[in-house]
Every structure is written in structure tokens, then in C-alpha cells.
Design an enzyme around this catalytic site. Sequence first.
Site, PDB file in Angstrom:
ATOM      1  N   ASP A 320     -20.674  91.147  74.064  1.00  0.00           N
ATOM      2  CA  ASP A 320     -20.379  89.729  74.079  1.00  0.00           C
ATOM      3  C   ASP A 320     -21.448  89.053  73.220  1.00  0.00           C
ATOM      4  OD1 ASP A 320     -19.887  87.099  75.538  1.00  0.00           O
ATOM      5  OD2 ASP A 320     -21.865  87.635  76.302  1.00  0.00           O
ATOM      6  N   ASP A 357     -20.041  67.759  82.791  1.00  0.00           N
ATOM      7  CA  ASP A 357     -19.961  69.139  82.301  1.00  0.00           C
ATOM      8  C   ASP A 357     -21.248  69.863  82.674  1.00  0.00           C
ATOM      9  OD1 ASP A 357     -19.680  71.482  80.951  1.00  0.00           O
ATOM     10  OD2 ASP A 357     -19.292  70.587  78.985  1.00  0.00           O
ATOM     11  N   GLU A 361     -24.304  73.868  77.662  1.00  0.00           N
ATOM     12  CA  GLU A 361     -23.862  73.156  76.466  1.00  0.00           C
ATOM     13  C   GLU A 361     -23.630  71.689  76.793  1.00  0.00           C
ATOM     14  OE1 GLU A 361     -22.626  76.001  77.518  1.00  0.00           O
ATOM     15  OE2 GLU A 361     -22.514  77.441  75.871  1.00  0.00           O
ATOM     16  N   SER A 389     -13.170  75.637  80.355  1.00  0.00           N
ATOM     17  CA  SER A 389     -12.776  76.990  80.731  1.00  0.00           C
ATOM     18  C   SER A 389     -12.695  77.835  79.469  1.00  0.00           C
ATOM     19  CB  SER A 389     -11.437  76.995  81.462  1.00  0.00           C
ATOM     20  OG  SER A 389     -10.378  77.137  80.546  1.00  0.00           O
ATOM     21  N   ALA A 390     -12.953  79.129  79.632  1.00  0.00           N
ATOM     22  CA  ALA A 390     -12.949  80.039  78.486  1.00  0.00           C
ATOM     23  C   ALA A 390     -11.551  80.134  77.886  1.00  0.00           C
ATOM     24  CB  ALA A 390     -13.428  81.421  78.912  1.00  0.00           C
ATOM     25  N   ARG A 393     -11.049  76.448  76.141  1.00  0.00           N
ATOM     26  CA  ARG A 393     -12.179  76.222  75.229  1.00  0.00           C
ATOM     27  C   ARG A 393     -12.436  74.729  75.009  1.00  0.00           C
ATOM     28  NH1 ARG A 393      -9.792  80.387  71.577  1.00  0.00           N
ATOM     29  NH2 ARG A 393     -10.561  82.364  72.349  1.00  0.00           N
ATOM     30  N   SER A 395     -13.529  70.804  77.141  1.00  0.00           N
ATOM     31  CA  SER A 395     -13.860  70.070  78.351  1.00  0.00           C
ATOM     32  C   SER A 395     -13.737  68.589  78.021  1.00  0.00           C
ATOM     33  CB  SER A 395     -15.285  70.402  78.817  1.00  0.00           C
ATOM     34  OG  SER A 395     -16.205  70.118  77.780  1.00  0.00           O
ATOM     35  N   LYS A 406     -13.867  67.569  74.060  1.00  0.00           N
ATOM     36  CA  LYS A 406     -14.721  68.269  73.106  1.00  0.00           C
ATOM     37  C   LYS A 406     -14.480  69.756  73.305  1.00  0.00           C
ATOM     38  CE  LYS A 406     -18.976  69.183  75.677  1.00  0.00           C
ATOM     39  NZ  LYS A 406     -18.670  68.724  77.026  1.00  0.00           N
ATOM     40  N   ASP A 537     -16.664  87.716  81.050  1.00  0.00           N
ATOM     41  CA  ASP A 537     -16.795  89.113  80.628  1.00  0.00           C
ATOM     42  C   ASP A 537     -16.468  90.081  81.761  1.00  0.00           C
ATOM     43  OD1 ASP A 537     -17.811  88.303  78.125  1.00  0.00           O
ATOM     44  OD2 ASP A 537     -19.837  88.153  78.965  1.00  0.00           O
TER      45      ASP A 537
HETATM   46  N1  LIG Z   1     -19.075  73.076  77.715  1.00  0.00           N
HETATM   47  C1  LIG Z   1     -18.176  73.240  76.760  1.00  0.00           C
HETATM   48  N2  LIG Z   1     -17.265  72.273  76.515  1.00  0.00           N
HETATM   49  C2  LIG Z   1     -16.354  72.439  75.561  1.00  0.00           C
HETATM   50  N3  LIG Z   1     -16.249  73.508  74.793  1.00  0.00           N
HETATM   51  C3  LIG Z   1     -17.116  74.506  74.964  1.00  0.00           C
HETATM   52  C4  LIG Z   1     -18.125  74.421  75.960  1.00  0.00           C
HETATM   53  N4  LIG Z   1     -18.839  75.550  75.906  1.00  0.00           N
HETATM   54  C5  LIG Z   1     -18.302  76.312  74.950  1.00  0.00           C
HETATM   55  N5  LIG Z   1     -17.267  75.693  74.374  1.00  0.00           N
HETATM   56  C6  LIG Z   1     -16.417  76.194  73.312  1.00  0.00           C
HETATM   57  O1  LIG Z   1     -15.621  77.260  73.809  1.00  0.00           O
HETATM   58  C7  LIG Z   1     -15.829  78.434  73.048  1.00  0.00           C
HETATM   59  C8  LIG Z   1     -15.712  79.634  73.909  1.00  0.00           C
HETATM   60  O2  LIG Z   1     -16.756  79.644  74.832  1.00  0.00           O
HETATM   61  P1  LIG Z   1     -17.029  80.946  75.692  1.00  0.00           P
HETATM   62  O3  LIG Z   1     -18.181  80.664  76.560  1.00  0.00           O
HETATM   63  O4  LIG Z   1     -15.783  81.459  76.266  1.00  0.00           O
HETATM   64  O5  LIG Z   1     -17.390  81.999  74.617  1.00  0.00           O
HETATM   65  P2  LIG Z   1     -18.769  82.141  73.924  1.00  0.00           P
HETATM   66  O6  LIG Z   1     -19.801  82.031  74.986  1.00  0.00           O
HETATM   67  O7  LIG Z   1     -18.844  81.257  72.753  1.00  0.00           O
HETATM   68  O8  LIG Z   1     -18.721  83.556  73.392  1.00  0.00           O
HETATM   69  P3  LIG Z   1     -19.096  84.867  74.165  1.00  0.00           P
HETATM   70  O9  LIG Z   1     -17.788  85.354  74.642  1.00  0.00           O
HETATM   71  O10 LIG Z   1     -19.726  85.646  73.100  1.00  0.00           O
HETATM   72  O11 LIG Z   1     -20.054  84.540  75.264  1.00  0.00           O
HETATM   73  C9  LIG Z   1     -17.185  78.248  72.437  1.00  0.00           C
HETATM   74  O12 LIG Z   1     -17.323  78.975  71.277  1.00  0.00           O
HETATM   75  C10 LIG Z   1     -17.222  76.768  72.172  1.00  0.00           C
HETATM   76  O13 LIG Z   1     -16.559  76.467  70.967  1.00  0.00           O
HETATM   77 MG   LIG Z   2     -20.498  84.073  77.100  1.00  0.00          MG
END
Ligand SMILES: Nc1ncnc2c1ncn2[C@@H]1O[C@H](COP(=O)(O)OP(=O)(O)OP(=O)(O)O)[C@@H](O)[C@H]1O
Ligand SMILES: [Mg+2]
Length: 698
Positions: A320, A357, A361, A389-390, A393, A395, A406, A537
Amino acid sequence: MSTVTPPRTSRDAATTEGPRPGSRAGGGPFGPGQLLRALPAALRKLDPRVMVKSPVMFVVLAGSVVTTGLALADPTDWFGWAVAAWLWLTTLFANLAEAVAEGRGKAQAEALRGARTGVVARRLAGGREEHVPGTGLRVGDLVVCEAGDVVPGDGDVVEGVASVDESAITGESAPVIRESGGDRSAVTGGTRVLSDRIVVRITTGPGETFLDRMIGLVEGAARHKTPNETALNILLASLTLIFLLAVVTLKPFAVHAGADGETSVIVLTALLVCLIPTTIGALLPAIGIAGMDRLVRRNVVAGSGRAVEAAGDVSTLLLDKTGTITLGDRRAVALRAVRGVAEDELARAARLSSLADETPEGRSVVALTEERYGLGGQAPSGARWVAFSARTRMSGVDLDGLRVRKGATASVVAWVEESGGPVAGDARALADRIAEAGGTPLLVAVEDARGRRVLGVVHLKDVVKEGMRERFAELRRMGIRTVMITGDNPLTARAVAEEAGVDDFLAEATPEEKLALIRREQANGQLVAMTGDGTNDAPALAQADVGVAMNTGTSAAKEAGNMVDLDSDPTKLIEIVATGKQLLITRGALTTFSLANDVAKYFAIIPALFAAAYPSLDRLNIMGLTSPESAILSAVIFNALIIVALVPLALRGVRYRPAGADRMLRRNLGVYGLGGLVAPFLGIKLIDLLLSLLPGIG
Ligand SMILES: Nc1ncnc2c1ncn2[C@@H]1O[C@H](COP(=O)(O)OP(=O)(O)OP(=O)(O)O)[C@@H](O)[C@H]1O
Ligand SMILES: [Mg+2]
Ligand SMILES: [K+]
């Protein structure tokens, strides 16, 4: 409610000095002192109910009992006594090997126990705080931890940020940050809060905490036979059975050769023990325990020996990105507004979307708008918050006809275009520029009376961990392909992948896609390792053959994987793979040695035994041993001593170098196969010579 009086806070228990797993006591080089200390445990293991788990050694135990009985029947027969004594020693040496391997973790287990005892939790109940023993906590309980408190159990931070001293578990003295909402929310019982105040929701019940698991692991209590070990045991048991039948059919010949009834049974028992693979049978458990121990000393806590073995054959490593390859401390560092939008307007929207949030981030966006743009104020009431949420993507927030989002570029663009809104031409360019530099762009968009539109971009910055490139090159030399998988966009992914030096990457991966990728690799016959830290993950960590969770990660990730790396080092897999390979190689080498040994012993004993009755056999009697009794006894003594001689190798493991598997195999067959054939001839001859010096023999 079980209140402890007088209320003692967990501070009192914080004086226990944690062990440093990296420099473990008792894990030093093997010495005679260790054998002595392990003796009581080895004697306890003579229990037939324990012995029966190793069929080979059980036969030796049975042989010891039978020969002792026969010796008692004819107390003047020194040969019977000698054989019986050495068979008991053989059994004891086998147990000693296992006990020594286990003993190496005992001191550390004691130290770990110290971190657990006497901790008092400050549990929240109906808005009040009550003091309960740490062992009385249940899953779901909320506890407060402030500076100086020992965290009373495993859990997730649900409120606040704190710096935590995890040295009791990890041996690393630098404090780490634990905070709610992100991938760094998990805290471990036995660690100590250094500053601030956090509220923790307990996630594991008493007796099942990480500390408990670690104690069980280093003590070897949690050990189960791996499928490989079971298979090898079945093979060894079959060989034992074959030799048993072969030796029983020798009985008439032995009588013919002049040995009377009792002596012939003693001789045949001795012969049987020499022929069955006692060396590997005796050392097998120690090899497995030592492999786990080597991992623990590298600060990896493995849940099962099976995972360690699988690691030896891993061909693909999936990692990851955020928190694994990068430090994971992803923070907003700048705002870039699109043409025609004031930066202040962007800042206000970004802030509003982030007020609730709880991810790092999100909080960093709020912090940036305060520091850089002087914005303030609390979250307005009546807002509907959209949590990150993942999968989405994104919030944001819905508030009185105003909606703010965003998130990842593709997600926010899709949200804007869904309503037919235009995406400002330079929005993508701004995002791409951030991404190409390895940053993560978050697009900010609003929906008001004028419809949906993009206002600008938040630049999230993260740092690639040090030394990644060299370490990934080393993995390549071991024949392992590295693939970075991330929820982030392809441009950022490419930039980070290049900087870190991984072989390949998969961007914009949802948790399902991570899982699918692993299944695909496995369907192609690859053994897959996955390294990750986040809750998203967890499914992938569970599916992988070797799932290594970062200690900095969430409890979900740690539960799902079958190993936890206390150093949170994504390239730790190098050591894990090396340990796994070493375990497999050591077991293979000692099995080869043991079987070759038995063949040699056969040729050493049989001619000496039957030379009198069958003079033609004398031509095979190349060793010219003193007498049949001396030949038998020498073989039995050699058979016992070789176990002790090989204990250090079983504990240390055969050296592993990243080389082709074929070359390793050929080399080991040469060394341990030939060595195993030659050693008994030399050893038995030498012992025979020494025995011939004793009066009454020869
Ligand atoms: N708090 C948030 N609010 C809005 N969008 C977010 C936030 N945090 C992350 N993102 C967006 O969502 C995407 C996916 O985040 P996610 O945490 O699933 O993966 P990641 O942490 O970027 O990657 P990895 O899987 O390597 O950890 C990020 O790349 C970013 O663009
Ligand atoms: Mg991550
Ligand atoms: K043997």
C-alpha cells in the site's frame, strides 16, 4: 462494576522497563549454559503424551524403556545397560533441543508480562470515570489515557491526538503519534501516553491482546505444527515403520549370528534407533521455534509458523502506498484556486468541507486554513456531514442549499459533471502538476444556486520513507516483484512509484480491486505477500498468503494480517522472506543430513554384526570396528551426540544468500548429503577407538 480501591492510575505500572526485541536477551549464541538451563523442561517433555507427537522420538522412548527392562532382567550385562543409558540420552537430547529453542523467549516473555501487570484503566461510564483493572476491560469499553498513563488494552483512538511511547512493545524509543480517524488510530496495551489526552475504544478482550499474543509467541506456547512439518512428520513416521518391520525380520538372523534372546532384542532395538531418522526427528520442533524467534528478534510478530514458511516462497509483494511506502503523514500544504476564484473563497469551502473530517488529511486542511488564511469558527449546526470513504474518495458537507465536496480528482470531476456542471479548464492542470511531483491533489467543488463547479485544489504532501530504493532493489535480487497499490490517482502513483523504485503500480484501486489483484496473482500460482496499514487494506491483508501489517496501522489491519511489523518498515519483507527461506533450507538440509546419516550407519553396523555368522560380509566391514558390541554402542552414541552437535545449526539456521534456488539446493545437497554420509563413518570409528581403550571391551 469492579472498582479498584484505592484508585491507582496506570502510571504506577509505567516503571517497568520494556524489553528491546531487537536485542533480545537469551537469543545470543548457543552455549552449554543454555543446555543446563533447559534440562528441567527437557525432563518434563519425557511425558509419553508429549512424546507421541513425534513418532520417531516416541519409538526411541519405547526403545529406552524396553532395553532398560531387559538390562534389569540381566543386571550383569554391561552392554544392555550401556545401550539403555544412551537411548535415554538420545530421547533427552531431542527434548533438550526443543527446550533450548523455547527457553530463548522466556526472558523476553517475562519482560513483556511486566508491561501488562497492574495496569489500571480509566473507564468512561455514563460520562463518569471509574478505575478498573486493565484485565477487566471488555470490547467496546471507552477509556481515557492522559500523559503518563499506560494504555490499558488494545484499541482505536476515537478522540484526540497523543504522542505515545511504544518502546515496551517495539523497543523503539522515539515517540509516535496516535490520532483518531486515520490509519494511525490503533494503540496497543502496554504502551505509554507521553502527552495530551486520548479516548480509546477497546477492540480486544482480555487474554487476546497483542501483548498476550506476543508473550504466547515468544514462549512458543502458541505454536502449532505447520502443514509442512506435519507432512515431514508423516514421512518420518513411515520410514520409522519400514525400519521397524525390517529390523523385526532380522531377528532370526541375529539369533543365528550367535546373540541369545535378550541380547538380540537389545541389539535390534539399538539398530532400529540408529536407522530411523532420529536427527531430524529430534531437531524438527527446534528448527520451527528458532525460525519464529529469529523473526521476533527482527521485530516481526508472526501469528503462525505457516505464514513464516509461506514467506520463504513469496514471489510477489504488494504494498500500500500511504503509510507504507510513504510516512503516511499526509498534510495539506497549499491551496490553488482555479482562474476566476479567489483563494479565500477556496479556503472557506475547503475548511467547511473538513470541519467534521476526522482524517489526518481533513484536520490538516482545517489547520492550514487557520494558519495561512486566518479562518476560524466551529462546525455549524444543522449540517449533514459526508464522511470520507475509500470507495467514494470524497468527503464534504450539505448545509442550507450549499454543498461542498473535496476529494480525488476523478471523483470530484464525476460529481460536478453528473449535474452537467463545467470543470474549469485549469483545475485538471493544477491537480496534475501536484500529482506529478508526487503530491496528492484534492479537488474542492461546491454546489449552490449557480450549480456545481470546481473552486480549486488542496495540495496534500507526503514523504517517501528513507532507503526504499535500495531495499526494493534487494527484493528484486531475491526474485520478488514489488507492486505498489494505492487509492491515489495514477500521476501521483507513478511519481511515488518511481521515487521509491517499485517494479509496478496500480492506481485508483478500491479495496475490492486490491483484493482482486491478489486473487489474480494467486490464481497464477504466485505466493503473494501484502504490506499495508489501513482499514481499507484489511481484506487484502487477509487474502494474501503473507499479510504484514504495519504496527502504525489500524487494529483492523493488524487483525487481518498474519504478521505485524513493529518497526512499520515496508521492506521488512526482505528479512521475513530470508527468515522463511532459511527455515525451509535448514529443515531441508538437516533432513538430508539425517537420512544420509542413517544410510551410513546401516553400512557401519550390519557387517560388524553379522561378520561372525556370515564371513562373506566381512568384505563390507571396511571400518574394522573392534567388536559387534562396540560397533553397536558406537553407533548409538554417535546417533545421540550428533543431535546435540547440530542444535546450534538448528537454532541459528543454515545461511541464506540471495542466489538461485537451484544453486542453493545443489550446494546444500552436496554439503549436507555428503557430509551426512561421511560423518558417521568418522564419528563411529572414533568412538569405537575410544571405547576400545576402556577395560573389558574389545
Ligand atoms: N479526508 C479526505 N477527504 C476527501 N478525499 C480524501 C481524503 N483522504 C483521501 N482522500 C482522497 O481519496 C483517495 C484515496 O484515499 P485512500 O486513503 O483510500 O488511499 P490512499 O491512502 O491514497 O492510498 P493507499 O491505498 O496507498 O493508502 C486519496 O488519494 C485522496 O485523493
Ligand atoms: Mg492508506
Ligand atoms: K538415527
